[in-house]
Structure formats: C-alpha cells, structure tokens
Write a protein that holds these residues in place. Structure first.
Motif, PDB file in Angstrom:
ATOM      1  N   GLU A 188       0.775  -1.240   0.042  1.00 19.05           N
ATOM      2  CA  GLU A 188       0.009  -0.036  -0.052  1.00 19.05           C
ATOM      3  C   GLU A 188       0.761   1.260   0.062  1.00 19.05           C
ATOM      4  O   GLU A 188       1.689   1.478   0.951  1.00 19.05           O
ATOM      5  CB  GLU A 188      -0.908  -0.150   1.186  1.00 19.05           C
ATOM      6  N   ASP A 190       1.515   5.149   0.576  1.00 19.80           N
ATOM      7  CA  ASP A 190       1.230   6.211   1.330  1.00 19.80           C
ATOM      8  C   ASP A 190       2.260   7.528   0.999  1.00 19.80           C
ATOM      9  O   ASP A 190       2.833   7.950   1.718  1.00 19.80           O
ATOM     10  CB  ASP A 190       1.479   5.812   2.872  1.00 19.80           C
ATOM     11  N   ALA A 193       2.569  10.619   3.520  1.00 19.18           N
ATOM     12  CA  ALA A 193       3.701  10.812   4.560  1.00 19.18           C
ATOM     13  C   ALA A 193       4.766  11.657   4.113  1.00 19.18           C
ATOM     14  O   ALA A 193       5.790  11.983   5.001  1.00 19.18           O
ATOM     15  CB  ALA A 193       4.356   9.292   4.677  1.00 19.18           C
ATOM     16  N   SER A 235       6.232   5.308  -2.891  1.00 21.14           N
ATOM     17  CA  SER A 235       4.915   5.639  -2.624  1.00 21.14           C
ATOM     18  C   SER A 235       4.527   7.082  -3.601  1.00 21.14           C
ATOM     19  O   SER A 235       3.374   7.321  -4.386  1.00 21.14           O
ATOM     20  CB  SER A 235       4.497   6.156  -1.307  1.00 21.14           C
TER      21      SER A 235
END
Length: 293
Positions: A188, A190, A193, A235
């Motif tokens: 996943e 992110d 962040a 990400s």
C-alpha cells in the motif's frame, strides 16, 4: 519474477556521476544485470546527471570503467538526463495544468524557522520517511495576485506537488507490486507521508521523483531493482505514475551494503570504492563474494 508484464522484461541501473561507484552500487548493478539475463530481458544504463554542479564527465567515465570491469554490458545508447530537460519540463507543465503543482518560495532557513516556531509551542511538525520536515502550507495560502507578482519578478522558487489534492482524484487504492526480501506482495502506497514533494527547483529542472518516473516510462522499464533506501519513495512514484498515466513497473528493493557501524555506504568513503578495490588487487569474482552473490 512475477507475470506482471508479458513483454520482454526491462531492467535498468541508474547511477549519478557525482562520485565513484562503491560496493553498494555494485550490488544494485549486478542484481539488475543478472536478473535481466536470467529472465531473457534487457539491461539498460541510465546516467542521472540532473545536478550539473556535482556531476562531472570524469565521474561518468568512471561509471563505465567500473561496470565494464565487473563484466557487465548494457544496451546503447545510454540515456543521460542532462539531455532531457525538455521532457521533464513537459511533465511538470502537465501537473501544473491539472492544478496539482504550485510554486513554493520559502527558503530552507524560513522552513526551519517555521517548524521551530511551531514545535516551540509543544506541537510536533510532521516529517517525511527520511526525517525532513514537511513543507509548510504558507505558499498554498498566498493570494493569487501575490503569487503572480512573485513569479513575474523572477523570485527564486521551486514547484511542489500538492499531495493531498493529488490523491483526492484517485479512483482506486494506490499500490505497487513488490518482490524484494523474498516476498511477492502488493504494498500500500502512502504518498501523504512525504508532504508536498519538490518537482523542480531553480537550480534543477526536475526532481529525482519526477525524472525517474518519466525516464522509466520512456525506456519501457518493467522491473525496478534498487536499494531499500528508496522503498518509501515508491509511494510518491506510484502517485506520479497514476497522475501522468504512466505504466507501473514491478519493484524489487534489495538489502543495502552498510559499514560495520550499520551506516549506509557513502561515495566519499574511498575504502569501499570499486576503483580502490580494483587497484588493491580485488577481482570481479572477489566483489561478488564480498557482496554474498
């Protein structure tokens, strides 16, 4: 290797010519080369020389010398980022046109002062996975007229991606295929962040994040094999790929070669440089043994 792509797999090694290669680079280059060969794929070399102040022709030649000594071969021509500034500008302009990038004018000193003032009130300011503070929201709150005035006066600025605005338009979970560490999983992503990451600066026409996704797409790279120090950056790369409608490679983040203290190797530490090891009598086979290959 998974069946992510039915086309001939394409791997790449993409060093920056701002110093001589060391054992950590050797691990990444050999893994890419050997995985490409084992899977009937292609092995490409890309020179990431956007930083014109630190990257030199001498260091670039050193890359070719070190890789040839290791017994690696790659397709020609070699892609050099310094020849592709127009491509990166076009990618940036697409994000600006989508309303997802904004000019940021705060200096490092101003950012530091903002964060210090915030945290002096007993409130922590968010930091990215590398430990750097998120960029403050000051510029996103500036009136449009003020921004136009600053731009027309050629005020020094960078362009940043508005992360939260960018993710609101996603219609599916943001993930990537990861095969590093002996696993085969969907990770996943992110990107939040990281805060509002830089896309370009006044002294650099593109950031690493923007140029790497554009380069991988242009070269048809299907498998990105790189160190664990870039695991979290994936990400941001996945978000940019979605926004710019670029294909998503499969990722394989490998272990880092570290000093006895556990610190990541540095180009400034000559003891692990391939040139130094070669001159000391080490052979390419010795290098593979040192790397546990």
């Amino acid at each position: 290797m998974s069946s992510l792509s039915r086309q001939k797999p394409v791997f790449r090694f993409a060093p920056s010519p701002n110093g001589r290669l060391h054992l950590g680079h050797a691990l990444s280059a050999i893994l890419n080369h050997d995985m490409a060969k084992a899977n009937g794929g292609r092995f490409l070399l890309r020179i990431e020389d956007i930083d014109l102040t630190r990257c030199t022709a001498e260091f670039e030649q050193g890359i070719y010398t070190d890789l040839k000594w290791l017994g690696l071969s790659w397709e020609l021509p070699v892609r050099r980022q310094s020849e592709l500034f127009g491509d990166y500008r076009h990618g940036l302009e697409r994000l600006i046109a989508m309303g997802l990038a904004y000019p940021s004018f705060m200096s490092r000193r101003e950012i530091k002062a903002f964060v210090h003032n915030h945290e002096s009130q007993g409130k922590l300011w968010p930091r990215d996975p590398d430990g750097a503070p998120h960029y403050p929201p000051v510029d996103k709150q500036r009136p449009a007229k003020e921004i136009d005035t600053l731009l027309s006066s050629n005020a020094k600025h960078a362009w940043r991606l508005d992360i939260k605005k960018a993710i609101t338009g996603l219609h599916r979970p943001l993930e990537w295929a990861e095969t590093g560490g002996g696993k085969n999983a969907q990770m996943e992503a992110d990107p939040v962040a990281w805060g509002d990451v830089v896309l370009s600066r006044s002294d650099a026409p593109s950031s690493y994040h923007l140029s790497v996704v554009l380069d991988d797409a242009a070269q048809g790279v299907t498998h990105v094999v790189r160190g664990m120090d870039l695991f979290h950056a994936t990400s941001v790369h996945r978000l940019l790929q979605e926004l710019l409608k670029l294909p998503a490679p499969e990722y394989h983040h490998h272990r880092l070669v570290v000093e006895e203290s556990g610190k990541k190797l540095s180009k400034s530490d000559g003891s692990t440089g391939l040139e130094v090891l070669r001159e000391s009598g080490k052979t390419p086979s010795d290098i593979r043994c040192l790397l546990g290959l």
